[in-house]
Design a protein around this motif. Structure first.
Motif, PDB file in Angstrom:
ATOM      1  N   ARG A  73       0.976  -1.380   0.066  1.00  0.00           N
ATOM      2  CA  ARG A  73      -0.009   0.032  -0.004  1.00  0.00           C
ATOM      3  C   ARG A  73       0.885   1.224  -0.010  1.00  0.00           C
ATOM      4  O   ARG A  73       1.943   1.152   0.904  1.00  0.00           O
ATOM      5  N   LEU A  74       0.559   2.314  -0.780  1.00  0.00           N
ATOM      6  CA  LEU A  74       1.283   3.521  -0.861  1.00  0.00           C
ATOM      7  C   LEU A  74       0.176   4.785  -0.783  1.00  0.00           C
ATOM      8  O   LEU A  74      -0.763   4.627  -1.379  1.00  0.00           O
ATOM      9  N   ILE A  75       0.419   5.514   0.296  1.00  0.00           N
ATOM     10  CA  ILE A  75      -0.324   6.719   0.619  1.00  0.00           C
ATOM     11  C   ILE A  75       0.502   7.890   0.356  1.00  0.00           C
ATOM     12  O   ILE A  75       1.583   8.129   0.772  1.00  0.00           O
ATOM     13  N   HIS A  76      -0.106   8.785  -0.546  1.00  0.00           N
ATOM     14  CA  HIS A  76       0.857  10.028  -0.830  1.00  0.00           C
ATOM     15  C   HIS A  76      -0.150  11.238  -1.185  1.00  0.00           C
ATOM     16  O   HIS A  76      -1.304  10.983  -1.500  1.00  0.00           O
ATOM     17  N   VAL A  92      -5.007   0.899  -8.078  1.00  0.00           N
ATOM     18  CA  VAL A  92      -4.466  -0.545  -7.816  1.00  0.00           C
ATOM     19  C   VAL A  92      -3.466  -0.926  -8.831  1.00  0.00           C
ATOM     20  O   VAL A  92      -3.681  -0.606  -9.994  1.00  0.00           O
ATOM     21  N   HIS A  93      -2.363  -1.103  -8.624  1.00  0.00           N
ATOM     22  CA  HIS A  93      -1.224  -1.577  -9.506  1.00  0.00           C
ATOM     23  C   HIS A  93      -0.827  -2.979  -9.187  1.00  0.00           C
ATOM     24  O   HIS A  93      -0.920  -3.341  -8.303  1.00  0.00           O
ATOM     25  N   GLU A  94      -0.206  -3.600 -10.226  1.00  0.00           N
ATOM     26  CA  GLU A  94       0.231  -4.937  -9.966  1.00  0.00           C
ATOM     27  C   GLU A  94       1.701  -4.844 -10.088  1.00  0.00           C
ATOM     28  O   GLU A  94       2.231  -4.196 -10.767  1.00  0.00           O
ATOM     29  N   GLN A 128      -2.452  -1.434  -3.436  1.00  0.00           N
ATOM     30  CA  GLN A 128      -3.114  -0.221  -3.324  1.00  0.00           C
ATOM     31  C   GLN A 128      -2.315   1.223  -3.318  1.00  0.00           C
ATOM     32  O   GLN A 128      -1.349   1.224  -2.791  1.00  0.00           O
ATOM     33  N   ARG A 129      -2.636   2.268  -4.037  1.00  0.00           N
ATOM     34  CA  ARG A 129      -2.228   3.550  -3.911  1.00  0.00           C
ATOM     35  C   ARG A 129      -3.287   4.531  -3.753  1.00  0.00           C
ATOM     36  O   ARG A 129      -4.341   4.644  -4.541  1.00  0.00           O
ATOM     37  N   LEU A 130      -3.341   5.218  -2.478  1.00  0.00           N
ATOM     38  CA  LEU A 130      -4.429   6.133  -1.931  1.00  0.00           C
ATOM     39  C   LEU A 130      -3.832   7.491  -2.053  1.00  0.00           C
ATOM     40  O   LEU A 130      -2.871   7.762  -1.422  1.00  0.00           O
TER      41      LEU A 130
END
Length: 247
Positions: free
Chosen positions: A197-200, A210-212, A219-221
């Motif tokens: 997961r990435l939050i930025h 969503v990235h593979e 997940q990228r939020l």
């Protein structure tokens, strides 16, 4: 750092760009700190809390008000962690000491319910904007920062105002694609840190992506910008993940 949903609520915000030109946003943030944030266990500010930070000795009324409110938040028992943004990377030890906040590296890997989660401001991911990346490396050089902080407050305010003007002009000529994250840079960053997961923030394009990465979903939020007295906070608690409108 490990965070569990049983350990209270965590709130994530970014890109408030606090400035005297946006008093409604400042008022919104101060209410947030005194209310919603104080009821949470921890608050993460992922960069660009201020539209410009020219040094911890800046005595502008807005900065005094924010420092005081953050001190009240941490004194009440809430944790507050900050990442440098592209506008406030000069936040230093005096600010942290006065507010009780903690500075995190960018990127910073934490675990939320056991899941490796990467926190970033987001500007590092905009690798297609070559001019900005060159500028970023130059202004963050320790010698450049030291020379800037040696100047008088008046000189620093003038330089910051000129930078904001030139930045707005430059961005007006750039395409939206160039100023967004590079998809491969996102995947490479997630892979390098072993994060799912990435939050930025930074891009002002709030969304869930969503990235593979090597055959698995990550997940990228993306956090929203605060503006005109309205903000957003990403919340994690026993209820799961949700976005909150802050007014």
């Amino acid at each position: 750092m490990s965070v569990s949903h049983d350990d209270g609520e965590s709130l994530f915000i970014s890109d408030l760009h606090l400035t005297s030109d946006q008093p409604a946003t400042l008022d919104c943030f101060l209410r947030f700190l005194a209310g919603r944030a104080r009821a949470a266990r921890r608050l993460y500010i992922l960069g660009d809390l201020f539209d410009a930070w020219i040094g911890d000795d800046d005595d502008a009324p807005l900065h005094r008000a924010v420092r005081s409110a953050l001190r009240e938040l941490t004194a009440a028992g809430a944790e507050c962690a900050i990442l440098h943004g592209n506008r406030d990377f000069l936040i230093g030890r005096a600010f942290l000491r006065e507010t009780g906040c903690r500075l995190l590296p960018d990127p910073c890997l934490i675990r939320i319910d056991g899941e490796p989660t990467l926190l970033m401001h987001g500007d590092r991911l905009c690798t297609d904007d070559l001019a900005y990346q060159r500028f970023r490396r130059r202004v963050r050089h320790p010698l450049v920062k030291r020379l800037f902080l040696w100047k008088s407050l008046a000189s620093r305010r003038a330089i910051a105002a000129d930078y904001r003007r030139r930045s707005a002009e430059a961005n007006a000529e750039k395409t939206a694609t160039i100023m967004d994250v590079n998809q491969q840079a996102v995947v490479d960053t997630l892979r390098r840190h072993g994060a799912t997961r990435l939050i930025h923030g930074h891009t002002h394009r709030p969304a869930d992506h969503v990235h593979e990465v090597d055959g698995r979903a990550a997940q990228r939020l993306v956090l929203a910008e605060w503006r005109d007295g309205v903000g957003e906070a990403l919340s994690h608690s026993a209820s799961g993940w949700r976005r909150l409108v802050i007014e």
